[in-house]
Design an enzyme around this catalytic site. Structure first.
Site, short mmCIF file in Angstrom:
data_model
loop_
_atom_site.label_atom_id
_atom_site.label_comp_id
_atom_site.label_asym_id
_atom_site.label_seq_id
_atom_site.Cartn_x
_atom_site.Cartn_y
_atom_site.Cartn_z
N SER A 106 0.82 -1.21 0.00
CA SER A 106 0.00 0.00 0.00
C SER A 106 0.86 1.26 0.00
O SER A 106 1.59 1.53 -0.94
CB SER A 106 -0.96 -0.03 1.19
OG SER A 106 -1.83 1.05 1.18
N ASP A 246 -3.11 6.16 -3.17
CA ASP A 246 -1.96 5.48 -2.58
C ASP A 246 -1.44 4.42 -3.55
O ASP A 246 -1.92 4.30 -4.68
CB ASP A 246 -2.31 4.91 -1.21
CG ASP A 246 -3.35 3.80 -1.26
OD1 ASP A 246 -3.99 3.63 -2.31
OD2 ASP A 246 -3.53 3.11 -0.25
N ASP A 248 -1.54 1.16 -3.99
CA ASP A 248 -2.38 0.13 -4.61
C ASP A 248 -3.75 0.66 -5.00
O ASP A 248 -4.64 -0.11 -5.38
CB ASP A 248 -2.52 -1.08 -3.68
CG ASP A 248 -3.11 -0.73 -2.31
OD1 ASP A 248 -2.99 0.43 -1.89
OD2 ASP A 248 -3.68 -1.62 -1.66
N ASP A 250 -6.34 1.79 -3.52
CA ASP A 250 -7.59 1.52 -2.81
C ASP A 250 -8.00 2.69 -1.93
O ASP A 250 -9.08 2.67 -1.34
CB ASP A 250 -7.51 0.22 -2.00
CG ASP A 250 -6.49 0.27 -0.86
OD1 ASP A 250 -5.67 1.21 -0.83
OD2 ASP A 250 -6.51 -0.65 -0.02
#
Length: 460
Positions: A106, A246, A248, A250
């Site tokens: 992340s 961010d 990833d 999400d």
């Protein structure tokens, strides 16, 4: 499987994911064994295949491939999704009704990687619901290969994922918008164009090149310094809104047309109000770090607010238990009933774009409606041991004992002060040796003074 020490395993198996330093804590061998353990666990629940995605970190492809080999050796068919945002993996898990694994750390620096796991239908896997069993397997070793190994295949679902997200949001008739997007060299550089395609949106891209070394800034928009480039980009391009993601993709952070950040609490309240117009009286989740504005807006619009602890596994479980239509966290994770109760940065972005695109006011005026208090943002203090974190927390509670109306221990401590709307929260991080402080007060001056006083106790 390889035997490991309990201390080594517990250092990386967190409350709701597996995360650690590449090579020294998380290597291909551990990923392989985690894949085998997860396959056995999911096989007992009736799963026949697992989808596996990964982000753009240099270590991610090899770790994902090792995980797939472990799962296949344990008898599970595996579908490799390749470069994927975390919510894209959730989409596959939900639509295909199969468990999933996503290799990403992340917002953490490039030296880290991790594994986010979910059951079929994107249902969460936490320490309490599966990660502890995987940890036990990683310690014990000894899982045997299946008599009939699984297969490993590949699939490209990016276009289908984009179509699916657009179908969940009322985007019909929105006005043309210029949207500045900082992908942070993360997965949003791949997913944003696919999701926004066909909309009356002009994208002003920033750092769309996939690069797991994060050459421009860390892919952690929660840290204000990582929003500066987007803030300048919005002003330079004259964009109607700015979005930052961010690593990833999400999580989604919003910047208004003046380049000023819009807090995740304000975004939560904005989307909640929109949902309550569609679903009168619905339940909406917020975590304990969100501004008081959030439950106030939910109540003002006839909804039911449910407060929960921090962490995506906990939010997802509460979403299902309460049949909530939407949930928001202070960290810019947003959860949607229509999206399998999972979080999606891109879906949150589409909802904000829908609100802005159907409004006749600019973003700064829209956001102002949901900005009732001053907040410190999350401030981290590094304390290496759980005992040190507890000692400092107890010291703060003692210092404020004569001004405390109530103490809530749902997650760390949340302290409501007497005679004022002001409150603060102290809680240990689930992923790093940090004690996290959040403060809210009626004015910036009161918030700053309260923050300074608490930090003096923590760091004194």
């Amino acid at each position: 499987m390889t035997k490991r020490s309990r201390a080594d395993v517990d250092a990386i198996v967190k409350a709701y994911d597996i995360r650690g330093l590449v090579a020294t804590q998380l290597d291909a061998e551990l990923a392989r064994d985690a894949g085998a353990s997860f396959a056995v666990l999911m096989g007992k629940e009736g799963a026949e295949k697992i989808c596996v995605g990964h982000d753009m970190r240099d270590s991610s492809p090899a770790l994902a491939a090792a995980f797939a080999r472990g799962a296949a050796t344990a008898g599970m068919d595996v579908v490799m999704l390749g470069l994927t945002g975390t919510d894209e993996m959730y989409y596959v898990s939900g639509v295909w009704d199969c468990p999933g694994a996503m290799f990403t750390a992340s917002h953490n620096p490039a030296s880290y990687n991790g594994i986010k796991l979910c059951r079929a239908g994107a249902k969460p896997v936490s320490r309490d619901t599966g990660l502890a069993a995987i940890a036990d397997d990683l310690v014990a070793g000894g899982l045997a290969a299946a008599d009939n190994p699984g297969t490993i295949s590949r699939a490209d679902v990016l276009a289908d994922y984009g179509t699916y997200l657009r179908g969940l949001v009322d985007l019909e008739g929105i006005r043309p918008l210029t949207v500045a997007v900082d992908a942070g060299n993360g997965m949003a550089g791949l997913t944003v164009p696919a999701v926004f395609t066909g909309l009356p949106i002009t994208i002003k891209p920033l750092y769309f090149e996939l690069d797991g070394s994060f050459p421009n800034h860390e892919a952690n928009p929660l840290d204000p310094k990582n929003l500066v480039d987007l803030q300048n980009h919005v002003k330079q391009t004259g964009a109607d809104i700015g979005l930052a993601f961010d690593g990833d993709a999400d999580r989604c952070f919003v910047v208004d047309n003046n380049g000023d950040p819009v807090s995740p609490s304000a975004v939560t309240a904005m989307v909640a109000k929109n949902y309550l117009a569609k679903y009168p009286g619905a339940t909406i989740i917020h975590n304990l770090i969100c501004s008081k504005t959030v439950p106030e807006i939910i109540a003002d619009n006839g909804g039911t607010a449910v407060r929960t602890r921090v962490g995506h596994s906990y939010i997802k479980a509460t979403m299902a238990e309460e049949n909530a239509v939407f949930g928001g966290e202070h960290s810019a994770h947003y959860y949607f009933r229509e999206f399998f109760n999972a979080d999606s940065g891109l879906l949150a972005a589409l909802h904000v774009i829908s609100v802005l695109g159907h409004a006749d006011r600019p973003m700064d005026q829209l956001a102002g409606e949901f900005d009732r208090y001053a907040a410190s943002g999350e401030i981290n203090s590094r304390l290496e041991s759980a005992e040190a974190q507890k000692q400092r927390t107890d010291a703060v509670l003692e210092a404020f004992a004569d001004r405390t109306e109530s103490v809530d221990r749902l997650d760390g401590v949340t302290v409501q002060l007497t005679g004022t709307p002001a409150w603060f929260s102290l809680r240990p991080s689930n992923t790093e040796p940090l004690l996290r402080l959040n403060v809210e007060a009626p004015t910036k001056e009161a918030c700053d003074a309260l923050t300074e006083e608490i930090l003096a106790v923590i760091r004194g």
